[in-house]
Scaffold this active site. Structure first.
Site, PDB file in Angstrom:
ATOM      1  N   HIS A  45       5.817   6.014  11.168  1.00 44.25           N
ATOM      2  CA  HIS A  45       5.204   5.991   9.850  1.00 44.25           C
ATOM      3  C   HIS A  45       4.469   7.166   9.881  1.00 44.25           C
ATOM      4  CE1 HIS A  45       3.659   4.354   6.300  1.00 44.25           C
ATOM      5  NE2 HIS A  45       3.476   3.046   6.593  1.00 44.25           N
ATOM      6  N   LYS A  96      26.252  -3.233  -1.638  1.00 40.74           N
ATOM      7  CA  LYS A  96      27.443  -3.214  -1.851  1.00 40.74           C
ATOM      8  C   LYS A  96      27.904  -2.571  -0.444  1.00 40.74           C
ATOM      9  CE  LYS A  96      27.220  -2.631  -6.833  1.00 40.74           C
ATOM     10  NZ  LYS A  96      27.263  -1.705  -7.812  1.00 40.74           N
ATOM     11  N   ARG A 102       0.956  -1.232  -0.189  1.00 42.92           N
ATOM     12  CA  ARG A 102       0.132   0.137  -0.007  1.00 42.92           C
ATOM     13  C   ARG A 102       0.804   1.325   0.158  1.00 42.92           C
ATOM     14  NH1 ARG A 102      -2.864  -3.868   1.980  1.00 42.92           N
ATOM     15  NH2 ARG A 102      -1.002  -4.647   2.738  1.00 42.92           N
ATOM     16  N   THR A 103       1.890   1.320   0.890  1.00 39.91           N
ATOM     17  CA  THR A 103       2.393   2.665   0.905  1.00 39.91           C
ATOM     18  C   THR A 103       3.228   2.990  -0.239  1.00 39.91           C
ATOM     19  OG1 THR A 103       2.791   2.063   3.469  1.00 39.91           O
ATOM     20  CG2 THR A 103       4.322   3.910   2.570  1.00 39.91           C
ATOM     21  N   ARG A 148      11.620   3.795   2.833  1.00 36.44           N
ATOM     22  CA  ARG A 148      11.133   2.857   3.873  1.00 36.44           C
ATOM     23  C   ARG A 148      12.391   1.903   4.430  1.00 36.44           C
ATOM     24  NH1 ARG A 148       6.122  -1.039   4.291  1.00 36.44           N
ATOM     25  NH2 ARG A 148       5.381   1.172   5.033  1.00 36.44           N
TER      26      ARG A 148
END
Ligand code: NCD
Length: 311
Positions: free
Chosen positions: A138, A89, A59-60, A110
């Site tokens: 959030h 890396k 969703r986000t 995120r």
């Protein structure tokens, strides 16, 4: 005159004043209405959003990207950044964000670590939005949650809101509870003892609003206006046995809703595992899929304000 959000990061919900949150909610309502008439706007023509996701998301990420497309902008998407970006890396989040600032006008990130959004913001030369930093915060979920509460219940002031489940690791309830503390609300927190709201946060909330901490779900359901259900955050547990011990703590069934409070509004940031039975979904107060839809409007509003395309 530019709005106070222009050019700003959103790393924590505490970055926003109540007036700024209200500005975003008002803008979300306007954009939702506009998009009913005209599916694609041109407010962010020529602007590019980069989404950088080091943790799973449905969703986000997709609602941010849908929001940017509907605003007329473009999107660069790194959906499995932990594996496919130069993080594999050993590149730091600050360096990556500095480089991506040359490719995009806004970064949404995120990441599983607490304060990872701050690290990105230190390197970035464009605004950074935190789309979840581990179990910490959030903030954009809190915006769409407030927008949903307002739409479903008509107002935020005067409500009794309950949060149930994983209040320890659930970042959505951390951001939402801080935001709700700007309003005149009563907050009930229901969790097993091992998953209570972090004590420092609970203490801060109690200084501003009435907070009850309890394990008794049905008593609270009978008394509250909205119930915010959360998933037990399996990925945050170090020992799987600790997860198994709490994973079935609270399950919302249709019978429980009908016997305690058929009028209750039920929210959930989703994804759900087993904490809301699927036969709850067609009850009129089951708002969680409408809540997920609202992510588009709240995120459109936030990006349009940060990129100074609206006032
Ligand atoms: C939440 C998250 O990622 O914190 N999901 C979301 O963004 N809608 C909740 C969760 O994963 O349980």
């Amino acid at each position: 005159m530019s709005n106070s959000l222009a050019g700003r990061d959103l790393l924590s919900i505490e970055d926003l004043s109540k007036a700024e949150i209200e500005l975003i909610l008002d803008q979300a309502a306007q954009l939702e209405e506009q998009c009913q008439k005209q599916p694609k706007l041109d407010l962010l023509n020529g602007r590019i959003l980069a989404t950088l996701f080091y943790e799973p998301s449905t969703r986000t990420r997709l609602s941010f990207e849908s929001a940017m497309h509907r605003l007329g902008g473009d999107v660069l998407s790194s959906a499995s950044a932990a594996k496919t970006s130069s993080a594999a890396k050993g590149e730091t989040l600050a360096d990556a964000a500095r480089v991506i600032s040359g490719y995009a006008h806004l970064i949404v990130q995120r990441h599983p670590e607490i304060l990872s959004a701050q690290q990105a913001a230190e390197g970035a030369t464009v605004p950074v939005i935190n789309a979840g930093d581990g179990s910490h915060e959030h903030p954009t979920q809190a915006l769409l949650d407030l927008y949903t509460i307002q739409k479903e219940r008509g107002q935020i002031d005067g409500l009794h809101i309950a949060m149930v489940g994983d209040l320890r690791y659930g970042r959505t309830v951390h951001s939402l509870s801080k935001a709700l503390a700007h309003w005149d609300v009563t907050l009930s927190l229901i969790s097993p003892p091992a998953l209570q709201m972090p004590p420092l946060l609970a203490h801060k909330l109690k200084q501003k609003i009435t907070v009850n901490e309890t394990e008794d779900l049905s008593a609270v359901m009978a008394a509250c206006d909205a119930l915010y259900v959360t998933r037990i955050q399996r990925e945050r547990f170090k020992d799987p046995a600790d997860y198994d011990a709490v994973k079935d703590s609270y399950v919302i069934t249709r019978e429980l809703v009908e016997s305690t409070n058929p009028e209750i509004t039920i929210m959930h940031p989703l994804p759900r595992v087993n904490e809301i039975a699927t036969d709850v979904d067609d009850l009129p107060g089951a708002a969680y899929f409408r809540q997920a839809d609202n992510g588009v409007w709240a995120r459109m509003a936030l990006m349009a304000l940060i990129l100074d395309a609206v006032e």
